[in-house]
Design an enzyme around this catalytic site. Structure first.
Site, PDB file in Angstrom:
ATOM      1  N   ASP A 126      53.679  10.739  87.706  1.00  0.00           N
ATOM      2  CA  ASP A 126      52.759  11.839  88.002  1.00  0.00           C
ATOM      3  C   ASP A 126      53.583  12.984  88.582  1.00  0.00           C
ATOM      4  OD1 ASP A 126      50.232  13.204  88.537  1.00  0.00           O
ATOM      5  OD2 ASP A 126      50.530  12.713  90.635  1.00  0.00           O
ATOM      6  N   SER A 127      52.909  14.107  88.842  1.00  0.00           N
ATOM      7  CA  SER A 127      53.602  15.239  89.462  1.00  0.00           C
ATOM      8  C   SER A 127      53.797  15.019  90.967  1.00  0.00           C
ATOM      9  CB  SER A 127      52.791  16.511  89.255  1.00  0.00           C
ATOM     10  OG  SER A 127      51.557  16.391  89.932  1.00  0.00           O
ATOM     11  N   CYS A 137      48.808  11.101  85.051  1.00  0.00           N
ATOM     12  CA  CYS A 137      48.618  12.522  85.330  1.00  0.00           C
ATOM     13  C   CYS A 137      47.864  13.106  84.141  1.00  0.00           C
ATOM     14  CB  CYS A 137      49.996  13.163  85.464  1.00  0.00           C
ATOM     15  SG  CYS A 137      49.971  14.958  85.608  1.00  0.00           S
ATOM     16  N   GLU A 178      48.466  17.419  97.730  1.00  0.00           N
ATOM     17  CA  GLU A 178      49.932  17.308  97.739  1.00  0.00           C
ATOM     18  C   GLU A 178      50.491  17.873  99.046  1.00  0.00           C
ATOM     19  OE1 GLU A 178      53.004  15.642  96.196  1.00  0.00           O
ATOM     20  OE2 GLU A 178      51.184  15.570  94.993  1.00  0.00           O
ATOM     21  N   CYS A 233      41.851  14.876  87.400  1.00  0.00           N
ATOM     22  CA  CYS A 233      43.198  15.049  87.945  1.00  0.00           C
ATOM     23  C   CYS A 233      43.380  13.866  88.877  1.00  0.00           C
ATOM     24  CB  CYS A 233      43.304  16.361  88.709  1.00  0.00           C
ATOM     25  SG  CYS A 233      44.791  16.485  89.740  1.00  0.00           S
ATOM     26  N   HIS A 265      44.968  13.399  91.416  1.00  0.00           N
ATOM     27  CA  HIS A 265      44.960  13.684  92.861  1.00  0.00           C
ATOM     28  C   HIS A 265      43.538  13.650  93.439  1.00  0.00           C
ATOM     29  CE1 HIS A 265      49.035  15.173  92.151  1.00  0.00           C
ATOM     30  NE2 HIS A 265      49.208  15.316  93.451  1.00  0.00           N
TER      31      HIS A 265
HETATM   32  N1  DGL Z   1      47.776  14.742  89.177  1.00  0.00           N
HETATM   33  C1  DGL Z   1      47.939  15.573  88.074  1.00  0.00           C
HETATM   34  C2  DGL Z   1      46.795  15.528  87.104  1.00  0.00           C
HETATM   35  O1  DGL Z   1      46.190  14.497  86.977  1.00  0.00           O
HETATM   36  C3  DGL Z   1      48.610  16.902  88.202  1.00  0.00           C
HETATM   37  C4  DGL Z   1      48.251  17.782  89.325  1.00  0.00           C
HETATM   38  C5  DGL Z   1      49.201  18.945  89.426  1.00  0.00           C
HETATM   39  O2  DGL Z   1      50.402  18.698  89.622  1.00  0.00           O
HETATM   40  O3  DGL Z   1      48.741  20.083  89.303  1.00  0.00           O
HETATM   41  O4  DGL Z   1      46.503  16.478  86.418  1.00  0.00           O
END
Ligand code: DGL
Length: 267
Positions: A8-9, A71, A151, A185, A187
């Site tokens: 993931d990011s 992600c 984050e 997302c 997150h």
């Molecule tokens: N967690 C990621 C997603 O599911 C990326 C969030 C990001 O880095 O902007 O899209």
């Protein structure tokens, strides 16, 4: 024992890892969080794809049996390219999320909150149009600040007021006929308590269905390395290791000892 690569990011993919650990506790996992390059959601598609391809290569060279793109933004930008480049099964989170929402909705109106980059790529709409029956609809709502909230640990740093107001604002933009909201997302499930305060109908976290999909895929293949007998999880990030470790200890397991640092853009 299966060796699974997840990326993931940043910390978002830990929401997927958590579900995977429930379904497949005996596995060797390498988790890569590209927090040095987060948020992906503000980047152009090609940049996201290039970042993801580097991570895909790194995990493939670690000899994993399968890769989970934990992600949504990464899945939208790179699932096809990673599948084309690496001859092992690759799973994304978008299709499992849509399947779970189709099972959940009663009135056939689905909404998804996602990063601006995912919204721009029509990440969910594109897949939805291929797999959903005609009478179902989906609307996408890009939420620019939600990933940075998680984050950057805003809730802890500034208290819950800003987080609450922002989430309320984003949820207010969802049409009232939507009865099922996908957290598009990885997150966002971390903020599910606040989200469910403002969206009081069905909420779908694609992580559950992604873990089931992973299980199904693993049943079709043999582990490459049968000599490994002890389950392990290795955490590697490209940016801040301390913040990531604190988060992982809180969210996954307080006994996590180490997060390694590796910037794939330099090495
Ligand atoms: N967690 C990621 C997603 O599911 C990326 C969030 C990001 O880095 O902007 O899209």
């Amino acid at each position: 024992m299966y060796k699974i690569g997840i990326f993931d990011s940043g910390v978002g993919g830990l929401t997927v890892l958590k579900e995977i650990k429930k379904v497949i506790p005996a596995s060797n996992i390498i988790y890569y969080g590209d927090n040095g390059n987060a948020p992906y959601g503000d980047r152009p598609e090609k940049e996201i794809r290039d970042l993801c391809l580097k991570i895909g290569k790194f995990l493939y060279e670690k000899d994993v049996d399968i890769i989970v793109i934990a992600c949504n933004t990464g899945t939208a930008a790179s699932l096809k390219a990673i599948r084309e480049n690496f001859p092992i099964p690759i799973i994304g989170v978008i299709e499992p999320g849509i399947r779970a929402a189709l099972e959940t909705t009663k009135n056939k109106n689905i909404g998804v909150i996602l990063t601006p980059a995912s919204a721009k790529m029509n990440a969910y709409k594109k897949v939805f149009d291929k797999i959903a029956p005609k009478e179902y609809s989906i609307m996408e709502r890009g939420c620019k600040l939600m990933c940075p909230i998680v984050e950057g640990n805003w809730e802890v740093e500034y208290g819950s007021y800003i987080t609450d107001e922002l989430i309320k604002l984003y949820i207010d933009g969802i049409p009232s006929n939507v009865d099922t909201l996908i957290l598009g997302c990885t997150h966002y499930p971390i903020m599910i308590d606040t989200i469910s305060k403002y969206f009081t109908k069905n909420i779908v976290n694609p992580a559950n269905e992604t873990a089931n999909e992973l299980m199904k895929q693993l049943e079709l293949i043999e582990p490459k390395d049968l000599s490994i007998k002890i389950p392990t999880t290795e955490y590697i990030v490209s940016g801040d290791t301390v913040k990531f470790l604190e988060f992982a200890q809180k969210f996954i397991d307080k006994d996590i000892k180490e997060v390694k640092k590796l910037n794939l853009n330099i090495n």
